[in-house]
Write a protein that holds these residues in place. Structure first.
Motif, mmCIF file in Angstrom:
data_model
loop_
_atom_site.group_PDB
_atom_site.id
_atom_site.type_symbol
_atom_site.label_atom_id
_atom_site.label_comp_id
_atom_site.label_asym_id
_atom_site.label_seq_id
_atom_site.Cartn_x
_atom_site.Cartn_y
_atom_site.Cartn_z
ATOM 1 N N ALA A 79 2.828 10.301 10.232
ATOM 2 C CA ALA A 79 2.063 11.472 9.813
ATOM 3 C C ALA A 79 0.591 11.106 9.743
ATOM 4 N N HIS A 80 -0.261 12.104 9.956
ATOM 5 C CA HIS A 80 -1.713 11.937 9.881
ATOM 6 C C HIS A 80 -2.323 13.050 9.038
ATOM 7 N N ALA A 81 -3.471 12.757 8.428
ATOM 8 C CA ALA A 81 -4.326 13.791 7.859
ATOM 9 C C ALA A 81 -5.184 14.381 8.978
ATOM 10 N N SER A 82 -5.868 15.474 8.686
ATOM 11 C CA SER A 82 -6.672 16.139 9.712
ATOM 12 C C SER A 82 -7.823 15.264 10.201
ATOM 13 N N ASP A 83 -8.251 14.291 9.381
ATOM 14 C CA ASP A 83 -9.326 13.386 9.807
ATOM 15 C C ASP A 83 -8.800 12.151 10.522
ATOM 16 N N GLY A 84 -7.501 12.105 10.790
ATOM 17 C CA GLY A 84 -6.900 10.989 11.500
ATOM 18 C C GLY A 84 -6.348 9.889 10.622
ATOM 19 N N THR A 85 -6.584 9.961 9.309
ATOM 20 C CA THR A 85 -6.059 8.946 8.397
ATOM 21 C C THR A 85 -4.535 8.865 8.504
ATOM 22 N N VAL A 86 -4.027 7.644 8.554
ATOM 23 C CA VAL A 86 -2.581 7.435 8.565
ATOM 24 C C VAL A 86 -2.015 7.873 7.220
ATOM 25 N N GLU A 87 -1.088 8.815 7.236
ATOM 26 C CA GLU A 87 -0.533 9.368 6.004
ATOM 27 C C GLU A 87 0.926 8.964 5.768
ATOM 28 N N ALA A 88 1.600 8.469 6.785
ATOM 29 C CA ALA A 88 2.966 7.979 6.608
ATOM 30 C C ALA A 88 3.259 6.930 7.670
ATOM 31 N N VAL A 89 4.032 5.935 7.288
ATOM 32 C CA VAL A 89 4.535 4.927 8.221
ATOM 33 C C VAL A 89 6.019 4.739 7.951
ATOM 34 N N GLU A 90 6.725 4.270 8.964
ATOM 35 C CA GLU A 90 8.159 4.031 8.796
ATOM 36 C C GLU A 90 8.581 2.884 9.697
ATOM 37 N N LEU A 91 9.749 2.349 9.406
ATOM 38 C CA LEU A 91 10.281 1.214 10.157
ATOM 39 C C LEU A 91 11.554 1.668 10.860
ATOM 40 N N PRO A 92 11.478 1.944 12.149
ATOM 41 C CA PRO A 92 12.672 2.391 12.865
ATOM 42 C C PRO A 92 13.771 1.326 12.820
ATOM 43 N N GLY A 93 15.008 1.801 12.813
ATOM 44 C CA GLY A 93 16.133 0.878 12.766
ATOM 45 C C GLY A 93 17.227 1.416 11.884
ATOM 46 N N PRO A 94 18.198 0.584 11.578
ATOM 47 C CA PRO A 94 19.343 1.070 10.806
ATOM 48 C C PRO A 94 19.028 1.365 9.342
ATOM 49 N N SER A 95 17.995 0.747 8.792
ATOM 50 C CA SER A 95 17.652 0.945 7.381
ATOM 51 C C SER A 95 16.672 2.107 7.225
ATOM 52 N N TRP A 96 16.683 2.715 6.026
ATOM 53 C CA TRP A 96 15.782 3.816 5.701
ATOM 54 C C TRP A 96 14.542 3.222 5.044
ATOM 55 N N VAL A 97 13.412 3.219 5.766
ATOM 56 C CA VAL A 97 12.157 2.637 5.254
ATOM 57 C C VAL A 97 11.026 3.593 5.590
ATOM 58 N N LEU A 98 10.358 4.102 4.551
ATOM 59 C CA LEU A 98 9.286 5.076 4.733
ATOM 60 C C LEU A 98 8.188 4.815 3.716
ATOM 61 N N GLY A 99 6.947 4.955 4.145
ATOM 62 C CA GLY A 99 5.813 4.915 3.231
ATOM 63 C C GLY A 99 4.991 6.174 3.391
ATOM 64 N N VAL A 100 4.575 6.777 2.276
ATOM 65 C CA VAL A 100 3.714 7.963 2.320
ATOM 66 C C VAL A 100 2.446 7.685 1.518
ATOM 67 N N GLN A 101 1.321 8.148 2.040
ATOM 68 C CA GLN A 101 0.039 7.860 1.411
ATOM 69 C C GLN A 101 -0.236 8.767 0.212
ATOM 70 N N TRP A 102 0.458 9.870 0.140
ATOM 71 C CA TRP A 102 0.209 10.831 -0.941
ATOM 72 C C TRP A 102 1.151 10.568 -2.116
ATOM 73 N N HIS A 103 1.109 11.493 -3.098
ATOM 74 C CA HIS A 103 1.853 11.318 -4.350
ATOM 75 C C HIS A 103 2.868 12.437 -4.533
ATOM 76 N N PRO A 104 4.072 12.314 -3.958
ATOM 77 C CA PRO A 104 5.066 13.378 -4.124
ATOM 78 C C PRO A 104 5.458 13.624 -5.574
ATOM 79 N N GLU A 105 5.277 12.618 -6.435
ATOM 80 C CA GLU A 105 5.629 12.803 -7.850
ATOM 81 C C GLU A 105 4.689 13.770 -8.558
#
Length: 226
Positions: free
Chosen positions: A184-210
Motif C-alpha cells: 500500500a502507498h499514501a498519495s505522496d508515495g510513502t510506503v504504507e504497508a509491507v508484507e512477506l509473501p509465503g505460507p505465513s501471515w506477515v503484514l506491516g501497516v504504517q498507520w494506527h488501526p487501533e
C-alpha cells in the motif's frame, strides 16, 4: 464454543503516573487490546524481556502484534541519527526484534503497526527515512489520509479499495527489507504497508488501526491465528 486465539502485543517500558505512584511501567494504549478483543481475539501484553525468551513466548501465542511507539535506533540499520530522530528505546528494540525473528522462524502470524512495520523492515535488512513531513500534522493528535492498496497483495485482499486511515508518524520505510513487498502507498508515495509473501501471515501497516473503527486488518490476523 471456539476458543479465541491469544494475540500478544508488545508494550512500552516507560515512566508513568497513576494515583500516588510515579514508577516505571509496562504501558500499552488501550486501543490495542480493544482492537484485538473487538476482532475476536484475546490480548496479552508482552513487555520487554530477555530476548533469549522470545521464542518460548511466541510458542505460547497464536499471533504477535508489534505495536507503535518510539523511533527505531538508527544504528539498527547502519545509519547515524538525524537530529530529529527521537531518543533510543534499546530494550524495546532488542526485545521486539527477537519477537519478530521468533515469529518469522515459527510461522506465527505477525502484524507490525507503525513502529512495528518499520522494525519488521529493519529486521529484514531494510532502512528507514528518519524524518518526513505531513504524516504527523499536530503533535499528539492523530490525522487521517488515504491509503491505496497494491492489487494482488495480502493487504489488498483484506482492504481492496482506497481507505482513509488514522496516522501519526515522522519516519517511513526507505529501502525495503529482504523478501518484503510493498502492499500500500499514501498519495505522496510513502510506503504504507509491507508484507512477506509465503505460507505465513506477515503484514506491516504504517498507520494506527487501533485508533479507528475499521476492524478488517485485525480480523484478518485473528483469522490467521485461528
Amino acid at each position: 464454543m471456539v476458543a479465541r486465539p491469544l494475540i500478544g502485543v508488545s508494550t512500552y517500558l516507560t515512566d508513568a503516573r497513576w494515583g500516588v505512584w510515579d514508577l516505571e511501567a509496562a504501558l500499552l494504549p488501550a486501543g490495542y487490546p480493544r482492537l484485538v478483543q473487538s476482532a475476536g481475539g484475546l490480548a496479552a501484553m508482552l513487555p520487554p524481556d530477555d530476548p533469549d525468551r522470545a521464542a518460548s513466548v511466541v510458542d505460547r501465542l497464536d499471533a504477535v502484534v508489534v505495536a507503535g511507539g518510539p523511533d527505531v535506533e538508527p544504528v539498527r540499520y547502519g545509519a547515524a541519527p538525524d537530529p530529529r530522530t527521537g531518543p533510543p528505546a534499546r530494550a524495546r528494540d532488542t526485545w521486539e526484534l527477537a519477537l519478530i525473528d521468533a515469529a518469522l522462524a515459527s510461522g506465527t502470524p505477525l502484524l507490525g503497526i507503525c513502529r512495528g512495520m518499520q522494525l519488521l523492515n529493519v529486521a529484514l535488512g531494510g532502512t528507514l527515512v528518519q524524518h518526513m513531513e505531513g504524516h504527523a500534522v499536530q503533535e499528539g493528535v492523530f490525522g487521517r489520509h488515504p491509503v491505496k492498496p497494491v492489487p494482488g497483495t495480502l493487504y489488498a485482499s483484506i482492504v481492496p479499495d482506497e481507505d482513509q486511515v488514522p496516522t501519526y508518524h515522522h519516519q517511513a520505510v526507505d529501502r525495503v527489507g529482504r523478501g518484503l513487498v510493498v502492499s500500500a502507498h499514501a498519495s505522496d508515495g510513502t510506503v504504507e504497508a509491507v508484507e512477506l509473501p509465503g505460507p505465513s501471515w506477515v503484514l506491516g501497516v504504517q498507520w494506527h488501526p487501533e485508533m479507528g473503527e475499521d476492524l478488517r486488518v485485525m480480523q484478518a490476523l485473528v483469522q490467521a491465528a485461528s
